[in-house]
Design a protein around this motif. Structure first.
Motif, PDB file in Angstrom:
ATOM      1  N   ALA A 139      31.099  55.048  40.765  1.00  0.00           N
ATOM      2  CA  ALA A 139      31.148  53.883  41.643  1.00  0.00           C
ATOM      3  C   ALA A 139      32.591  53.633  42.074  1.00  0.00           C
ATOM      4  CB  ALA A 139      30.586  52.659  40.930  1.00  0.00           C
ATOM      5  N   VAL A 140      32.801  53.516  43.393  1.00  0.00           N
ATOM      6  CA  VAL A 140      34.140  53.339  43.960  1.00  0.00           C
ATOM      7  C   VAL A 140      34.124  52.157  44.914  1.00  0.00           C
ATOM      8  CG1 VAL A 140      35.942  54.398  45.376  1.00  0.00           C
ATOM      9  CG2 VAL A 140      34.584  55.829  43.843  1.00  0.00           C
ATOM     10  N   ARG A 141      35.146  51.343  44.805  1.00  0.00           N
ATOM     11  CA  ARG A 141      35.339  50.242  45.751  1.00  0.00           C
ATOM     12  C   ARG A 141      36.781  50.278  46.238  1.00  0.00           C
ATOM     13  NH1 ARG A 141      34.662  43.740  44.771  1.00  0.00           N
ATOM     14  NH2 ARG A 141      35.312  43.143  46.866  1.00  0.00           N
ATOM     15  N   ALA A 142      36.974  50.224  47.528  1.00  0.00           N
ATOM     16  CA  ALA A 142      38.305  50.293  48.111  1.00  0.00           C
ATOM     17  C   ALA A 142      38.847  48.897  48.398  1.00  0.00           C
ATOM     18  CB  ALA A 142      38.271  51.106  49.397  1.00  0.00           C
ATOM     19  N   PHE A 143      40.165  48.799  48.328  1.00  0.00           N
ATOM     20  CA  PHE A 143      40.878  47.574  48.675  1.00  0.00           C
ATOM     21  C   PHE A 143      42.022  47.965  49.599  1.00  0.00           C
ATOM     22  CE2 PHE A 143      38.734  46.588  44.804  1.00  0.00           C
ATOM     23  CZ  PHE A 143      38.305  45.283  44.981  1.00  0.00           C
ATOM     24  N   ALA A 144      42.094  47.313  50.742  1.00  0.00           N
ATOM     25  CA  ALA A 144      43.124  47.613  51.725  1.00  0.00           C
ATOM     26  C   ALA A 144      44.502  47.245  51.190  1.00  0.00           C
ATOM     27  CB  ALA A 144      42.836  46.854  53.019  1.00  0.00           C
ATOM     28  N   THR A 145      45.499  47.784  51.825  1.00  0.00           N
ATOM     29  CA  THR A 145      46.888  47.577  51.461  1.00  0.00           C
ATOM     30  C   THR A 145      47.229  46.103  51.270  1.00  0.00           C
ATOM     31  OG1 THR A 145      47.517  49.571  52.646  1.00  0.00           O
ATOM     32  CG2 THR A 145      49.252  47.947  52.265  1.00  0.00           C
ATOM     33  N   ALA A 146      46.782  45.269  52.174  1.00  0.00           N
ATOM     34  CA  ALA A 146      47.129  43.847  52.129  1.00  0.00           C
ATOM     35  C   ALA A 146      46.551  43.118  50.926  1.00  0.00           C
ATOM     36  CB  ALA A 146      46.682  43.163  53.417  1.00  0.00           C
ATOM     37  N   THR A 147      45.560  43.688  50.273  1.00  0.00           N
ATOM     38  CA  THR A 147      45.005  43.087  49.055  1.00  0.00           C
ATOM     39  C   THR A 147      45.905  43.481  47.897  1.00  0.00           C
ATOM     40  OG1 THR A 147      42.767  43.278  49.939  1.00  0.00           O
ATOM     41  CG2 THR A 147      42.979  42.889  47.571  1.00  0.00           C
ATOM     42  N   GLY A 148      46.733  42.559  47.479  1.00  0.00           N
ATOM     43  CA  GLY A 148      47.687  42.832  46.412  1.00  0.00           C
ATOM     44  C   GLY A 148      47.024  42.936  45.049  1.00  0.00           C
ATOM     45  N   PRO A 149      47.764  43.452  44.070  1.00  0.00           N
ATOM     46  CA  PRO A 149      47.220  43.654  42.722  1.00  0.00           C
ATOM     47  C   PRO A 149      46.792  42.376  42.005  1.00  0.00           C
ATOM     48  CG  PRO A 149      49.252  44.889  43.012  1.00  0.00           C
ATOM     49  CD  PRO A 149      49.099  44.012  44.220  1.00  0.00           C
ATOM     50  N   THR A 150      47.278  41.218  42.446  1.00  0.00           N
ATOM     51  CA  THR A 150      46.900  39.959  41.794  1.00  0.00           C
ATOM     52  C   THR A 150      45.896  39.156  42.619  1.00  0.00           C
ATOM     53  OG1 THR A 150      48.792  38.813  42.787  1.00  0.00           O
ATOM     54  CG2 THR A 150      49.120  39.799  40.593  1.00  0.00           C
ATOM     55  N   HIS A 151      45.391  39.751  43.693  1.00  0.00           N
ATOM     56  CA  HIS A 151      44.410  39.057  44.529  1.00  0.00           C
ATOM     57  C   HIS A 151      43.150  38.784  43.704  1.00  0.00           C
ATOM     58  CE1 HIS A 151      41.526  38.249  47.719  1.00  0.00           C
ATOM     59  NE2 HIS A 151      42.566  38.021  48.509  1.00  0.00           N
ATOM     60  N   PRO A 152      42.586  37.587  43.802  1.00  0.00           N
ATOM     61  CA  PRO A 152      41.390  37.254  43.007  1.00  0.00           C
ATOM     62  C   PRO A 152      40.228  38.226  43.190  1.00  0.00           C
ATOM     63  CG  PRO A 152      42.288  35.277  44.010  1.00  0.00           C
ATOM     64  CD  PRO A 152      43.067  36.439  44.578  1.00  0.00           C
ATOM     65  N   ASP A 153      40.006  38.729  44.399  1.00  0.00           N
ATOM     66  CA  ASP A 153      38.909  39.678  44.618  1.00  0.00           C
ATOM     67  C   ASP A 153      39.124  40.955  43.814  1.00  0.00           C
ATOM     68  OD1 ASP A 153      37.678  37.916  46.361  1.00  0.00           O
ATOM     69  OD2 ASP A 153      38.346  38.977  48.178  1.00  0.00           O
ATOM     70  N   LEU A 154      40.348  41.446  43.787  1.00  0.00           N
ATOM     71  CA  LEU A 154      40.641  42.658  43.024  1.00  0.00           C
ATOM     72  C   LEU A 154      40.520  42.387  41.526  1.00  0.00           C
ATOM     73  CD1 LEU A 154      41.492  45.613  42.836  1.00  0.00           C
ATOM     74  CD2 LEU A 154      43.872  44.866  43.011  1.00  0.00           C
ATOM     75  N   LEU A 155      41.029  41.257  41.067  1.00  0.00           N
ATOM     76  CA  LEU A 155      40.929  40.930  39.637  1.00  0.00           C
ATOM     77  C   LEU A 155      39.470  40.808  39.195  1.00  0.00           C
ATOM     78  CD1 LEU A 155      43.851  38.371  39.281  1.00  0.00           C
ATOM     79  CD2 LEU A 155      43.802  40.758  38.519  1.00  0.00           C
ATOM     80  N   ARG A 156      38.637  40.165  40.017  1.00  0.00           N
ATOM     81  CA  ARG A 156      37.205  40.053  39.682  1.00  0.00           C
ATOM     82  C   ARG A 156      36.547  41.428  39.645  1.00  0.00           C
ATOM     83  NH1 ARG A 156      37.537  35.243  42.707  1.00  0.00           N
ATOM     84  NH2 ARG A 156      37.053  36.320  44.646  1.00  0.00           N
ATOM     85  N   ALA A 157      36.915  42.292  40.573  1.00  0.00           N
ATOM     86  CA  ALA A 157      36.334  43.636  40.612  1.00  0.00           C
ATOM     87  C   ALA A 157      36.762  44.452  39.394  1.00  0.00           C
ATOM     88  CB  ALA A 157      36.724  44.344  41.901  1.00  0.00           C
ATOM     89  N   VAL A 158      38.004  44.315  38.960  1.00  0.00           N
ATOM     90  CA  VAL A 158      38.460  45.015  37.751  1.00  0.00           C
ATOM     91  C   VAL A 158      37.667  44.520  36.543  1.00  0.00           C
ATOM     92  CG1 VAL A 158      40.393  45.340  36.147  1.00  0.00           C
ATOM     93  CG2 VAL A 158      40.765  45.566  38.609  1.00  0.00           C
ATOM     94  N   GLU A 159      37.507  43.218  36.430  1.00  0.00           N
ATOM     95  CA  GLU A 159      36.706  42.661  35.321  1.00  0.00           C
ATOM     96  C   GLU A 159      35.286  43.223  35.355  1.00  0.00           C
ATOM     97  OE1 GLU A 159      37.377  40.848  32.717  1.00  0.00           O
ATOM     98  OE2 GLU A 159      39.276  39.873  33.155  1.00  0.00           O
TER      99      GLU A 159
END
Length: 181
Positions: free
Chosen positions: A152-172
């Protein structure tokens, strides 16, 4: 993990360049210091594979990537940095890249050697990620989050920084999914 799976899985066939690989753990890169960087060593972990560059307006994301790596490493997570000069913002000298990453940002997560990440000469890993994660990187610091199953792969564009809530939720969500034995 329902949100991660629903939003990240694409019914796209593997690209021929990717060969028989079925999971991210089937790929190898060259390490920045030379020698292999076998993703099989991370089997069962969630990975954030990021194409990086030292001379880009988004280079300060290194700080957040290191913090993300430190925060979740104990739970089976790793950032994998993949320097690329596809956008003409990276040194071609591995020692200079390593020195920059260590002295300016204190990077300790694994780093690959200089790698082509888009186009017909893209490394097979990036062709595979692009096929599963909605396309090739459009700029430096494009992120591909890969679940513990390696599929399973999900991409995040450049502008989505490492501390963005969407990325943090996806990591969790990726960390709460099943691990391969």
């Amino acid at each position: 993990m329902a949100e991660f799976s629903r939003r990240s899985l694409l019914a796209t066939p593997l690209l021929m360049a990717a060969g028989p690989a079925q999971t991210v753990f089937d790929f190898r890169l060259e390490a920045l210091e030379g020698g292999p960087l076998a993703l099989a060593e991370y089997r069962g972990q969630a990975l954030l594979v990021v194409n990086t560059a030292s001379f880009c307006g988004f280079t300060p994301q290194y700080e957040g990537l290191q913090a993300l790596h430190d925060r979740f490493a104990g739970r089976g997570f790793s950032v994998i940095g993949v320097p690329s000069n596809d956008f003409r913002q990276e040194s071609t000298d591995a020692a200079a890249i390593r020195s920059f990453c260590e002295t300016v940002y204190g990077i300790t997560f694994p780093m690959a050697g200089l790698t082509t990440v888009r186009g017909p000469r893209a490394h097979p890993l990036f062709a595979w990620l692009a096929a599963r994660g909605g396309g090739a990187p459009r700029w430096n610091f494009h992120k591909y989050l890969v679940a513990r199953d390696g599929r399973a792969v999900r991409a995040f564009a450049t502008a989505t920084g490492p501390t963005h809530p969407d990325l943090l939720r996806a990591v969790e969500a990726a960390l709460s999914g099943p691990a391969l034995g």
